[in-house]
Design a protein around this motif. Sequence first.
Motif, PDB file in Angstrom:
ATOM      1  N   SER A 147       0.825  -1.217   0.000  1.00  0.00           N
ATOM      2  CA  SER A 147       0.000   0.000   0.000  1.00  0.00           C
ATOM      3  C   SER A 147       0.855   1.261   0.000  1.00  0.00           C
ATOM      4  N   MET A 150       2.022   1.522  -3.688  1.00  0.00           N
ATOM      5  CA  MET A 150       0.890   1.879  -4.546  1.00  0.00           C
ATOM      6  C   MET A 150       0.432   3.312  -4.287  1.00  0.00           C
ATOM      7  N   TYR A 153       2.944   5.650  -5.835  1.00  0.00           N
ATOM      8  CA  TYR A 153       2.820   5.625  -7.291  1.00  0.00           C
ATOM      9  C   TYR A 153       1.618   6.447  -7.747  1.00  0.00           C
TER      10      TYR A 153
END
Length: 170
Positions: A147, A150, A153
């Motif tokens: 997480s 992500m 990103y």
Amino acid sequence: MLRDTLNSSRQRFQRWLHHHPRIKRMLVRNGCLKFKVQPVARGIGIGLFVGLTPTVGAQTLLLVTGCLVLRGNLLTAYATSWISNPFTMMPLYWFFHTLGRTLFASFFQFDLFASELLDAAWRETLYLVLGSLLIAIPASLAGYIISSFMGSYFAQHLQQRKRKKLKPMP
């Protein structure tokens, strides 16, 4: 329907916080209500750890304590802890117990109590706890790392899209 339920839950929580300003200040100061990448990732890790351990009845207290200590997002921790819910609890606990018994049965051959019943109870509980920790620790670390990456990103991706939109036309 789900959106309405989530909105009403959020509104109830906000009203509750409005009536408890000390708790709100503590949660805000410790970052438990921040929706930034790292607090959310820590909240996911905390929620996975607590959700994958046999702590029914104390989960909320453990979630709040974990979020205060580790500065994780309380709402994501709470939502993630529902990996262990009334439908998944029994299969998870059975799996944890079986894993713990398979791996640790040879280590706990000695008797701790005079009663056979107490010895069996503490041994079976220990198998459950050890089996759950073998799953909860790597799952919470993986949840945090995944997480976090992500979230970083997507935050960078959104920032790049905003820059492209704001670029002046020649």
